[in-house]
Scaffold this active site. Structure first.
Site, PDB file in Angstrom:
ATOM      1  N   GLN A   1      46.891   8.691  40.873  1.00 47.37           N
ATOM      2  CA  GLN A   1      47.867   8.385  39.821  1.00 47.37           C
ATOM      3  C   GLN A   1      48.297   9.615  39.023  1.00 47.37           C
ATOM      4  OE1 GLN A   1      45.227   4.998  38.424  1.00 47.37           O
ATOM      5  NE2 GLN A   1      47.228   4.233  37.828  1.00 47.37           N
TER       6      GLN A   1
ATOM      7  N   HIS B   1      40.684  -2.219  42.514  1.00 46.99           N
ATOM      8  CA  HIS B   1      42.037  -1.739  42.172  1.00 46.99           C
ATOM      9  C   HIS B   1      42.100  -0.209  42.316  1.00 46.99           C
ATOM     10  CE1 HIS B   1      45.613  -1.888  39.227  1.00 46.99           C
ATOM     11  NE2 HIS B   1      45.302  -0.602  39.248  1.00 46.99           N
ATOM     12  N   GLU B   2      41.056   0.482  41.844  1.00 45.31           N
ATOM     13  CA  GLU B   2      41.063   1.962  41.883  1.00 45.31           C
ATOM     14  C   GLU B   2      40.902   2.494  43.307  1.00 45.31           C
ATOM     15  OE1 GLU B   2      42.190   3.052  39.331  1.00 45.31           O
ATOM     16  OE2 GLU B   2      41.559   1.607  37.824  1.00 45.31           O
TER      17      GLU B   2
ATOM     18  N   HIS C   1      44.120   2.492  45.019  1.00 48.05           N
ATOM     19  CA  HIS C   1      44.955   3.660  44.696  1.00 48.05           C
ATOM     20  C   HIS C   1      44.604   4.838  45.600  1.00 48.05           C
ATOM     21  CE1 HIS C   1      47.364   2.517  41.255  1.00 48.05           C
ATOM     22  NE2 HIS C   1      46.324   2.167  40.516  1.00 48.05           N
TER      23      HIS C   1
ATOM     24  N   GLY D   1      40.826   2.109  33.739  1.00 46.23           N
ATOM     25  CA  GLY D   1      40.489   2.876  34.929  1.00 46.23           C
ATOM     26  C   GLY D   1      41.647   3.791  35.294  1.00 46.23           C
TER      27      GLY D   1
ATOM     28  N   CYS E   1      48.683  -2.140  35.601  1.00 48.25           N
ATOM     29  CA  CYS E   1      48.423  -0.813  36.168  1.00 48.25           C
ATOM     30  C   CYS E   1      49.208   0.205  35.366  1.00 48.25           C
ATOM     31  CB  CYS E   1      48.864  -0.780  37.633  1.00 48.25           C
ATOM     32  SG  CYS E   1      48.585   0.803  38.442  1.00 48.25           S
ATOM     33  N   LEU E   2      48.562   1.316  35.058  1.00 53.90           N
ATOM     34  CA  LEU E   2      49.242   2.365  34.296  1.00 53.90           C
ATOM     35  C   LEU E   2      50.411   2.954  35.092  1.00 53.90           C
ATOM     36  CD1 LEU E   2      46.114   4.150  32.769  1.00 53.90           C
ATOM     37  CD2 LEU E   2      47.707   2.602  31.601  1.00 53.90           C
TER      38      LEU E   2
HETATM   39  O1  GNR Z   1      44.131  -0.482  32.512  1.00 48.32           O
HETATM   40  C1  GNR Z   1      44.079  -1.207  33.514  1.00 48.32           C
HETATM   41  N1  GNR Z   1      43.807  -2.515  33.369  1.00 48.32           N
HETATM   42  C2  GNR Z   1      43.545  -3.381  34.418  1.00 48.32           C
HETATM   43  C3  GNR Z   1      43.535  -4.738  34.149  1.00 48.32           C
HETATM   44  C4  GNR Z   1      43.264  -5.643  35.157  1.00 48.32           C
HETATM   45  C5  GNR Z   1      43.011  -5.189  36.424  1.00 48.32           C
HETATM   46  C6  GNR Z   1      43.029  -3.842  36.713  1.00 48.32           C
HETATM   47  C7  GNR Z   1      43.278  -2.935  35.714  1.00 48.32           C
HETATM   48  S1  GNR Z   1      43.261  -1.241  36.065  1.00 48.32           S
HETATM   49  C8  GNR Z   1      44.386  -0.635  34.853  1.00 48.32           C
HETATM   50  C9  GNR Z   1      44.423   0.882  34.839  1.00 48.32           C
HETATM   51  C10 GNR Z   1      44.964   1.386  36.149  1.00 48.32           C
HETATM   52  O2  GNR Z   1      46.130   1.332  36.455  1.00 48.32           O
HETATM   53  N2  GNR Z   1      44.110   1.836  37.005  1.00 48.32           N
HETATM   54  O3  GNR Z   1      44.511   2.249  38.208  1.00 48.32           O
HETATM   55 NI    NI Z   2      46.302   1.126  38.642  1.00 46.51          NI
END
Ligand code: GNR
Ligand code: NI
Length: 173
Positions: free
Chosen positions: A51, A133-134, A137, A46, A91-92
């Site tokens: 980001q 999670h998104e 952000h 995601g 998270c990236l």
């Molecule tokens: O790639 C991603 N893997 C992930 C694994 C577990 C819970 C959430 C994520 S999201 C993350 C990509 C990202 O940072 N999205 O904002």
């Molecule tokens: Ni993230």
């Protein structure tokens, strides 16, 4: 399509609250395509516009093994939530750090698609985790905010050190 650069914690720009998209146009579709390429390239599931330093409420996701089932969420809103689950998140924008976070088990999301049409999605498991999670952000939140202050300071210290090294030796990055 072009690849965008991903902001890294503790960059203060990750704290901005994104603004709703008023009309879905080719600008949003271009950004979505660039974000998808960026996400695939970084091997994420995601990516939120925040980001890549874009202050709009746009999210791309793909949880498929073959990386051929992209999903797009414009102005996503969670309209119901149920239960709870704990998942190890990454998270990236927080590279190399993984930690358990407790979130709702099931959510119903309302969003606009790339065609500007509203739709609803019921999600559970990892899909539900990822959308929560998104949306965080887009609201200026990062998963490390759920950690204890001590752990968060350790993460911040480690990433600042890594970022200094990346700057000094970009070729090895
Ligand atoms: O790639 C991603 N893997 C992930 C694994 C577990 C819970 C959430 C994520 S999201 C993350 C990509 C990202 O940072 N999205 O904002
Ligand atoms: Ni993230």
């Amino acid at each position: 399509m072009s690849r965008l650069s991903i902001l890294e914690f503790p960059d203060p720009r990750l704290r901005r609250v994104a603004k709703p998209v008023e009309t879905v146009t080719d600008n949003e579709r271009k950004l979505a395509a660039d974000m998808l390429e960026t996400m695939y390239d970084a091997r994420g599931i995601g990516l939120a516009a925040t980001q890549v330093n874009q202050g709009v409420r746009l999210v791309v996701m793909d949880l498929s093994e073959a990386r051929n089932e992209p999903r797009f969420f414009i102005n996503p809103e969670i309209i119901s939530r149920e239960g709870s689950q704990t998942c190890e998140e990454g998270c990236l924008s927080v590279p190399g750090i993984y930690a358990e976070v407790k979130r709702a088990e099931k959510v119903t999301v309302r969003a606009l698609g790339l065609d500007g049409e509203p739709y609803e999605l019921e999600a559970d498991g990892l899909l539900a985790v990822c959308i929560q999670h998104e949306i965080d952000h887009l609201d200026g939140k990062v998963f490390v905010d759920y950690l204890s202050p001590l752990k968060r300071r350790m993460v911040e210290k480690r990433l600042r050190k890594q970022q200094r090294q990346d700057k000094a030796e970009p070729a090895r990055a």
